[in-house]
Design an enzyme around this catalytic site. Structure first.
Site, short mmCIF file in Angstrom:
data_model
loop_
_atom_site.label_atom_id
_atom_site.label_comp_id
_atom_site.label_asym_id
_atom_site.label_seq_id
_atom_site.Cartn_x
_atom_site.Cartn_y
_atom_site.Cartn_z
N ARG A 154 0.80 -1.22 0.00
CA ARG A 154 0.00 0.00 0.00
C ARG A 154 0.83 1.26 0.00
NH1 ARG A 154 -2.93 -3.69 1.84
NH2 ARG A 154 -0.93 -4.33 2.63
N THR A 155 1.76 1.35 0.93
CA THR A 155 2.47 2.62 1.09
C THR A 155 3.27 2.94 -0.17
OG1 THR A 155 2.60 2.13 3.44
CG2 THR A 155 4.00 3.90 2.64
N LYS B 299 26.44 -3.14 -0.77
CA LYS B 299 27.90 -3.10 -0.97
C LYS B 299 28.57 -2.27 0.11
CE LYS B 299 27.41 -3.17 -6.03
NZ LYS B 299 27.64 -2.36 -7.25
N ARG C 269 11.38 3.93 3.23
CA ARG C 269 11.05 3.02 4.34
C ARG C 269 12.31 2.23 4.65
NH1 ARG C 269 5.86 -0.89 4.56
NH2 ARG C 269 4.97 1.10 5.21
N HIS D 290 5.32 6.25 11.36
CA HIS D 290 4.78 6.10 10.00
C HIS D 290 3.80 7.27 9.81
CE1 HIS D 290 3.43 4.45 6.34
NE2 HIS D 290 3.18 3.21 6.69
C1 NCD Z 1 1.95 -0.94 8.29
C2 NCD Z 1 3.44 -0.71 8.41
O1 NCD Z 1 4.21 -0.99 7.47
O2 NCD Z 1 3.81 -0.19 9.44
N1 NCD Z 1 1.54 -1.13 6.98
C3 NCD Z 1 1.25 -0.03 6.20
O3 NCD Z 1 2.11 0.73 5.87
N2 NCD Z 1 -0.03 0.16 5.88
C4 NCD Z 1 1.40 -1.93 9.23
C5 NCD Z 1 1.93 -3.33 9.25
O4 NCD Z 1 2.84 -3.70 8.50
O5 NCD Z 1 1.42 -4.11 10.07
#
Ligand code: NCD
Length: 337
Positions: free
Chosen positions: A57-58, A86, A107, A135
């Site tokens: 999703r993100t 590396k 991320r 997040h």
């Molecule tokens: C979450 C995350 O990556 O923190 N997912 C997301 O970005 N919607 C929640 C999760 O992974 O449980």
């Protein structure tokens, strides 16, 4: 805060007026996200998308949001495909990537890593999740969803009653969401988790200092009674020392239709940042809730595009030019939202 040119690293940067400004812009993105119109306001701009942890999703919604604004996306996913494998430092990676991009979303599995990267970046950086820390864009889309779900129920954000359930220790979405909720007034927050996975003390303190009532329990049924929102989370197995340790908690709190009917108010909204763990031993949010109209999880994931578009246009300072660069769509767009 000033959005233009800023990094988005933590919810602590936001004040209530910033959130309201962002949501107003997110509302205005609806015709574009719903393919009624297209805009090319970010024509020529490049998003550097760097995801060093699994993401569906993100990553895709940030990319779609940028594409919907007319920009291009360059991605790298996983350490194995990047020069970090590396031995390259975050500093060098940031110096290089920020030369190729106008804005970056990242991320990374380590707490604080995205801030370290941002300090070396020459362009704005958005934190797409740093370890168990934060997040922020997820919290913003969660709050945007809460606001729109409540609007149909004659309830407001002030005075909200919410239960957060599951892995509150490692779940970065509930950390950021709690910080965001602390900007509002008179909330009752019930934190439902096994004791070992309870919300970090500093986050609970932030909520209490904001004057909210915080209840901590390890009993699902009491935690989800008398609330407007149940926000369920997955056991963050990737943060445990071993899969066996995560097994101790997986499946401990299962919300399904019969638990919902027996304990929740009839209109309680069900949310989850997703992915929900649908494997046999987990099922924190059962698929038998799929036909429950109060299940907001897919409205929630749809809202991610609106909120991320709003972040891009505010940070790149083109919010007032979006409509100017727009035309109606010319392809078949029937889609149910
Ligand atoms: C979450 C995350 O990556 O923190 N997912 C997301 O970005 N919607 C929640 C999760 O992974 O449980």
């Amino acid at each position: 805060m000033q959005f233009a040119g800023s990094h988005i690293l933590s919810i602590s940067q936001f004040e209530r007026a910033d959130v309201e400004q962002l949501f107003t812009v997110a509302d205005a993105m609806r015709p574009y996200a719903h393919r009624e119109r297209i805009t090319r306001v970010l024509n020529g701009a490049i998003l550097g998308s760097m995801f060093f942890e699994p993401s569906t999703r993100t990553r895709i919604s940030f990319g779609s949001a940028f594409n919907l604004l007319g920009g291009e996306v360059r991605e790298t996913t996983g350490f194995e495909h990047s020069a970090i494998a590396k031995g390259e430092s975050l500093y060098d990676t940031a110096r290089v990537l920020s030369g190729y991009s106008d804005i970056i979303v990242m991320r990374h599995p380590d707490d604080g890593s995205v801030s370290e990267f941002a300090a070396a970046s020459r362009v704005p950086v958005i934190n797409g999740g740093d370890g168990a820390n934060e997040h922020p864009s997820q919290a913003l889309l969660d709050l945007y969803t809460i606001r729109s779900e409540l609007a149909g129920r004659q309830r407001a954000l002030d005075g909200l009653r919410i239960a957060m359930v599951g892995d509150l220790r490692f779940g970065r979405t509930v950390h950021s969401l709690s910080k965001l909720l602390s900007l509002f007034q008179g909330l009752r927050i019930s934190l439902v988790s096994p004791e070992a996975l309870s919300m970090p003390e500093a986050v609970v303190e932030t909520l209490r200092e904001a004057g909210h009532e915080v209840l901590e329990t390890d009993v699902l049924e009491t935690g989800i009674a008398d609330v407007d929102i149940v926000y369920s989370t997955r056991i963050q197995e990737e943060r445990f020392a071993s899969p066996e340790e995560a097994d101790l908690y997986r499946g401990r709190f299962r919300l399904n239709q019969s638990v919902y009917t027996a304990n929740c108010e009839p209109n309680t909204v069900i949310m989850h940042p997703l992915p929900r763990d649908s494997r046999e031993g987990a099922r924190e949010l059962d698929i038998d809730l799929n036909d429950n109209p109060n299940l907001a999880i897919f409205r929630q994931s749809d809202n991610g595009v609106l909120v991320r578009m709003a972040l891009f246009v505010l940070i790149l300072d083109v919010a007032d030019q979006v409509d100017q660069h727009s035309v109606p769509v010319n392809w078949y767009t029937e889609r149910r939202f």
